[in-house]
Design an enzyme around this catalytic site. Structure first.
Site, PDB file in Angstrom:
ATOM      1  N   CYS A 111       0.811  -1.213   0.000  1.00  0.00           N
ATOM      2  CA  CYS A 111       0.000   0.000   0.000  1.00  0.00           C
ATOM      3  C   CYS A 111       0.848   1.268   0.000  1.00  0.00           C
ATOM      4  O   CYS A 111       2.031   1.231   0.317  1.00  0.00           O
ATOM      5  CB  CYS A 111      -0.883   0.056   1.240  1.00  0.00           C
ATOM      6  N   ASN A 148      -0.331   0.564   5.744  1.00  0.00           N
ATOM      7  CA  ASN A 148       0.625  -0.099   4.860  1.00  0.00           C
ATOM      8  C   ASN A 148       1.395  -1.104   5.707  1.00  0.00           C
ATOM      9  O   ASN A 148       2.061  -0.718   6.658  1.00  0.00           O
ATOM     10  CB  ASN A 148       1.578   0.937   4.248  1.00  0.00           C
ATOM     11  N   GLY A 149       1.304  -2.377   5.352  1.00  0.00           N
ATOM     12  CA  GLY A 149       2.021  -3.386   6.114  1.00  0.00           C
ATOM     13  C   GLY A 149       1.185  -4.635   6.278  1.00  0.00           C
ATOM     14  O   GLY A 149       0.243  -4.880   5.507  1.00  0.00           O
ATOM     15  N   GLY A 189       0.380   0.336  -5.085  1.00  0.00           N
ATOM     16  CA  GLY A 189      -0.882  -0.388  -5.005  1.00  0.00           C
ATOM     17  C   GLY A 189      -1.847   0.103  -6.056  1.00  0.00           C
ATOM     18  O   GLY A 189      -2.043   1.311  -6.199  1.00  0.00           O
ATOM     19  N   TYR A 240      13.418  -2.742  -5.158  1.00  0.00           N
ATOM     20  CA  TYR A 240      12.340  -2.958  -6.116  1.00  0.00           C
ATOM     21  C   TYR A 240      11.172  -1.981  -6.024  1.00  0.00           C
ATOM     22  O   TYR A 240      10.741  -1.429  -7.019  1.00  0.00           O
ATOM     23  CB  TYR A 240      11.834  -4.396  -5.941  1.00  0.00           C
TER      24      TYR A 240
END
Ligand code: SF4
Length: 480
Positions: free
Chosen positions: A17, A123-124, A43, A266
């Site tokens: 996210c 996020n996570g 996302g 990445y």
């Protein structure tokens, strides 16, 4: 209107996210919209914005990319801004790592409890979400989503927690796993980062003095804000009428960080500042390191765009070989493109990456990519290059062989599906149909980083998870 899509099983690792928030700006909703655009790479399954006029929170979420959810002419941004130009807003773009890709799981997640309204963006990945949810359900709580984030609102609403003088700091201590979080209360934003600092989160400020918070600093550039600093692991940053204030829910220095170094390799955008350094420069360093570790006699270096490009530049610089664009990416195919069978998957590779024959035909080429996950996508690229008449293909990878899945907010395939699981380098070379293969070593990777080696998570290469995990856990654990 809401749109529903399904998600393909992960061929490339996918980020969970992206978060954006802004306090005290008459264009808060517009800026959140633009901030989310610049975080779209984190996302693409759903997007949402919640805004507040200081008293009441409005929220809209939908499936798809930001421009699809808040499509031009829909009037949605105007409604979120409201008549008084709501000056507080948070936004979220999602790729699912817990719970399916469905409208109900899109965020921010707006709830109302005895204290008032709250919208949460996460996020996570919470590794104790199942446990917490089971506990709440045993007492009759009703959940409306299948994402791990919803347990956070239940924790907030628990009467014994509401009465705590700092209920937010208190409930964060109940969470285990990776979490960068934005909480929008009617009068403020609270931004928190887990004690290990696994996922990124940073704070900036616009020229007019409004504070912004985002997963990556690339979101600041677009809204004219300057990077101030990262939210520290275990810290809560509060943005309200008095400005910015900070407190810690875990004593600083008591937990060794576990920053996800895969963000650098990445996920993150090249123009972001992450864990203290620029992503593009970090990737170039990696490429130079791979060239030193795995030199080869060749004619040209080509990247697998986009995330392999910076490392390929570094490889070409170090090896003094020419750099060229032998592959070009189509940016019009989203990451949610679904390939139901192998034949179509190969077509997908061709659709996503086209070969520039003139740059590679008859040459010995070095192909630089950031990582190899299952290997099927990479083999597809290699076959396409062979068909274009390439003489030799030397594969170079700017991270070590991925052998273990991630439980901290990145959607990986299972261990068994990872190419490097139970394969040695010779077998990987044969699978990929390349003339040689060379991965960056773990030591080489960590030597490129600006922080001490022990500050990073490297579990997807080593299997050493700093926060103990149940390796049988899967992303649909909360589905019924
Ligand atoms: S396991 Fe890998 S992808 Fe997951 S947080 Fe650790 S380094 Fe990042």
């Amino acid at each position: 209107m809401r749109y529903e899509m399904t998600s393909a099983s992960s061929v490339e690792p996918r980020e969970s996210c992206g978060l954006f928030g802004i306090f005290g700006d008459a264009e808060a909703v517009q800026k959140t919209y633009f901030g989310l655009h610049s975080l779209q790479h984190r996302g693409q399954e759903s997007a949402g914005i919640a805004s507040s006029d200081g008293e009441f929170i409005r929220c809209y979420t939908g499936m798809g990319q930001v421009s699809r959810v808040f499509r031009s002419g829909s009037g949605l941004l105007e409604k979120l801004a409201g008549a008084s130009a709501n000056p507080i807003a948070i936004g979220h773009v999602r790729y699912s790592t817990t719970g399916s890709s469905s409208p109900v799981n899109s965020q921010p997640l707006l709830s109302e409890y005895s204290y008032g309204q709250v919208a949460v963006a996460h996020n996570g990945n919470l590794i104790n979400a199942q446990l917490l949810r089971d506990e709440y359900e045993a007492y009759g709580s009703i959940f409306k989503t299948t994402s791990d984030t919803e347990v956070i609102t239940h924790l907030l609403a628990k009467p014994t927690h509401v009465s705590n003088p700092d209920s937010l700091a208190h409930i964060l201590n109940h969470l285990q796993g990776a979490y960068s979080l934005l909480f929008l209360f009617a009068d403020r934003i609270e931004a928190a980062r887990d004690p290990y600092g696994i996922r990124p989160l940073c704070v900036g400020q616009t020229e007019k003095g409004s504070y912004v918070v985002a997963s990556e600093s690339c979101a600041f550039d677009l809204v004219g804000a300057k990077f101030i600093r990262e939210v520290e692991p275990g810290e809560i940053v509060r943005l309200d009428e008095k400005g910015l204030s900070s407190r810690f829910f875990v004593k600083p220095g008591t937990v060794t960080p576990a920053h996800c170094i895969f963000e650098h390799i990445y996920f993150a955008k090249q123009n972001s500042l992450l864990f203290g350094e620029n992503v593009h420069e970090f990737r170039k360093k990696l490429g130079r390191g791979v060239a030193i570790e795995h030199p080869v006699d060749a004619d040209v270096v080509i990247p697998v765009p986009d995330s392999g490009t910076s490392a390929a530049i570094g490889y070409a610089e170090q090896s003094k070989l020419p750099f060229d664009m032998g592959l070009v990416r189509s940016h019009y195919i989203g990451r949610t493109f679904i390939s139901p069978d192998q034949k179509l998957r190969e077509l997908e590779v061709k659709l996503k990456l086209a070969v520039v024959k003139e740059a590679v035909a008859g040459k010995r080429i070095v192909v630089v990519d950031d990582s190899i996950v299952r290997g099927t996508t990479t083999r597809g690229k290699i076959r396409t290059l062979r068909q274009a008449g390439v003489k030799q293909i030397h594969m170079r990878v700017s991270c070590p062989p991925l052998r273990f899945p991630c439980f901290y907010g990145v959607d990986f395939p299972t261990k068994e599906e990872l190419l490097a699981n139970n394969r040695n380098l010779e077998q990987i070379k044969e699978f990929l149909e390349v003339d040689s293969i060379g991965y960056c070593s773990l030591e080489g990777l960590l030597s490129c980083a600006s922080l001490p080696a022990e500050s990073y998570c490297t579990a997807c290469w080593t299997g050493k998870y700093k926060i103990p995990v149940d390796v049988a856990m899967n992303k649909f654990a909360l589905e019924r």
